[in-house]
Enzyme design. Structure first.
Site, mmCIF file in Angstrom:
data_model
loop_
_atom_site.group_PDB
_atom_site.id
_atom_site.type_symbol
_atom_site.label_atom_id
_atom_site.label_comp_id
_atom_site.label_asym_id
_atom_site.label_seq_id
_atom_site.Cartn_x
_atom_site.Cartn_y
_atom_site.Cartn_z
ATOM 1 N N GLU A 51 27.931 45.704 24.651
ATOM 2 C CA GLU A 51 27.489 44.922 25.814
ATOM 3 C C GLU A 51 26.017 45.158 26.149
ATOM 4 O O GLU A 51 25.325 44.236 26.595
ATOM 5 C CB GLU A 51 28.349 45.249 27.038
ATOM 6 N N PHE A 113 43.436 49.575 36.291
ATOM 7 C CA PHE A 113 42.879 49.807 34.960
ATOM 8 C C PHE A 113 41.597 48.986 34.784
ATOM 9 O O PHE A 113 41.579 47.780 34.988
ATOM 10 C CB PHE A 113 43.905 49.421 33.894
ATOM 11 N N LYS A 163 39.798 38.075 38.233
ATOM 12 C CA LYS A 163 40.539 37.356 37.188
ATOM 13 C C LYS A 163 41.375 36.223 37.749
ATOM 14 O O LYS A 163 41.497 35.155 37.120
ATOM 15 C CB LYS A 163 41.417 38.335 36.405
#
Length: 553
Positions: A51, A113, A163
């Site tokens: 990244e 997570f 998300k």
């Protein structure tokens, strides 16, 4: 029409002319990446090895085009891996949009997570950032991010999207990109006062920085220089503002600047600072820097005024607009005595070869300059090689020297070279690095090879951490603490392992032959150049010292 959040992301990117992005997928970003698969005929996604490499690539793309570079990542470690790249863009005022995906809104704050508060992490190193957990805010937030990244003094913006937002649907309305925020209006009195100072000066010098590049004002700088016979000195970020072989171009100023540039600053009666911030690498001893001169500062960012050096007159403006309005009123001037003096400093500057090693950095830069065309891009990492590239390459045009200035990011170069080559596939791109910088992100060769990018990487290998080693030699009585790593790397064999061509040069003739062959390749090439560990970057002004303390040999 109703679209998912992921579709909205893609549509807003298209609306803003984005056709290339860099990134790395992950769990929370799966919805966006699934949509990018469907948009692949319109938006090219470049998968990098890391990244950080993706962020540097987006940065290089932005510097090479003037557009907003776009990078994407997933949450957690994917997002935090962008931090160095975002900070690099921030310190050099590069327009960058980082889009990260976070865990669903229901899990925010629960140590889920790969959950990370990336907006909080990056707050000090972005121009602005957003956390989007409502789909109705998504499109307008992305549009605003583009405006912020490019308006005024450019910089990076981060948009973190949960998300669940990327999966939700919302009524989407196509809109034109928002206009950039207007630059500060220049007061006529400021123009008059600035012109009066320029016309009255007998020994003026222009000190130009990255703001000149950001505002695309290089041609106007050249026009003013030639009209009024004003010598020009540049920061690292403004390398290429004038052809370095032109008499009025005195080269880089500061710690490793040229003798002529530093002396001009000390003997001038007027310093015209254009888009430059008087950093500690330039104005090291602020009490003596430009001691004989009045200072006129033109900058779009009001916070830079009197921040590092006290000035006499400030004009808050876009440098391009200021020069457009001021030049017609600047009188033609001779300044022949002053010009002859500065030219003599430039021509008489000592060239010091510290060792008898057959291959010297100047030999390497001279060959590169002779073999490439005028439109070639030079991309560097950070260290001694970076300074030698700035000093010895023939810089013919602006926006062709891409380097990490403010943050000084080792490992910046390969990713930035990839972004530059993606932006300009028909141009030559030469990546100049040192063995220590290169080892930080050489993994991005897999990106260059996969994309068939003909990037020529020139590795100046002195087997030490060169710049720190140089300081330890001069100031720390040769106590080489952790700067002689004794790494045994065969770069030719490593290159072969990545399915690319590798060369090794120990003499000027070997390098000329290798570089010529590299230019014939249609994919990435490495050239290892073996140089002495005792070669130094000179001139050098020790930290916190003045031009009077400049080491030239």
């Amino acid at each position: 029409m109703k679209l998912t959040g992921s579709q909205i992301v893609a549509e807003v990117l298209l609306d803003h002319g984005v056709d290339t992005i860099f990134g790395y997928p992950g769990g929370t970003a799966l919805n966006i990446y699934d949509e990018l698969y469907k948009y692949s005929d319109r938006i090219k996604h470049v998968l990098t090895a890391h990244e950080q490499g993706a962020c540097h690539a987006a940065d290089g793309y932005a510097r090479a085009t003037g557009k907003v570079g776009v990078v994407m990542s997933t949450s957690g470690p994917g997002a935090t891996n962008l931090v160095t790249g975002i900070a690099t863009a921030c310190l050099d005022s590069v327009p960058l949009l980082a889009i990260t995906s976070n865990v669903p809104d229901s899990l925010i704050g629960k140590d889920a997570f790969q959950e990370i508060d990336i907006a909080g992490v990056t707050m000090p190193i972005t121009k602005h950032n957003f956390f989007v957990n409502r789909i109705e805010d998504l499109a307008d937030t992305l549009r605003e991010a583009f405006v912020i990244a490019r308006s005024g003094r450019p910089g990076p913006v981060l948009v973190d999207i949960t998300k669940d937002v990327t999966a939700a649907t919302y009524e989407y309305e196509n809109k034109r990109p928002l206009p950039l925020r207007p630059d500060p209006e220049i007061r006529k009195d400021d123009i008059r006062a600035a012109v009066k100072m320029i016309n009255a000066a007998e020994k003026p010098v222009m000190y130009v920085g990255g703001g000149v590049m950001q505002s695309c004002a290089s041609e106007l700088v050249q026009e003013l220089a030639r009209k009024a016979n004003i010598p020009v000195v540049n920061t690292l970020m403004a390398t290429g503002v004038m052809d370095t072989e032109e008499d009025l171009c005195l080269g880089m100023v500061g710690m490793h600047g040229s003798v002529a540039a530093n002396r001009a600053i000390q003997h001038a009666d007027l310093i015209i600072a254009l888009g430059a911030r008087f950093s500690d690498r330039v104005a090291q001893d602020t009490k003596t820097w430009g001691r004989s001169a009045r200072i006129l500062q033109v900058d779009i960012d009001n916070s830079e005024i009197n921040k590092n050096v006290m000035i006499d007159k400030a004009v808050i403006a876009n440098v391009h607009e200021f020069l457009e309005k001021a030049i017609p009123f600047v009188e033609k001037a001779d300044h022949s005595e002053w010009r002859e003096r500065t030219v003599s400093w430039k021509k008489k500057a000592p060239y010091v070869k510290a060792t008898d090693c057959p291959l010297h950095p100047k030999d390497i830069m001279t060959t590169i300059s002779e073999f490439v065309n005028d439109d070639a891009y030079f991309v560097t990492d950070v260290g001694q090689h970076q300074m030698w590239a700035a000093q010895y390459l023939h810089h013919r045009k602006p926006h062709r020297f891409i380097t990490s200035g403010g943050l000084g990011t080792m490992g910046f170069g390969y990713g930035a070279a990839i972004g530059t080559q993606m932006a300009h596939p028909d141009h030559q791109v030469v990546h100049i690095t040192g063995d220590a910088s290169f080892q930080m992100n050489l993994n991005e060769v897999v990106t260059a090879e996969t994309q068939h990018l003909p990037i020529i990487t020139v590795i100046l290998n002195n087997s030490v951490l060169g710049m720190v080693y140089q300081w330890q030699t001069i100031f720390y009585d040769r106590r080489y603490s952790n700067t002689t790593p004794h790494r045994k790397v065969d770069y030719v064999k490593v290159a072969e392992g990545f399915s690319i061509k590798g060369f090794r040069a120990t003499t000027p003739e070997e390098f000329q032959d290798a570089f010529y062959q590299a230019l014939q390749e249609d994919g990435p090439v490495w050239i290892e150049c073996v140089i002495s560990q005792d070669e130094r970057v000179l001139p050098m002004i020790p930290g916190g010292k003045s031009v009077d303390d400049m080491i030239v040999g």
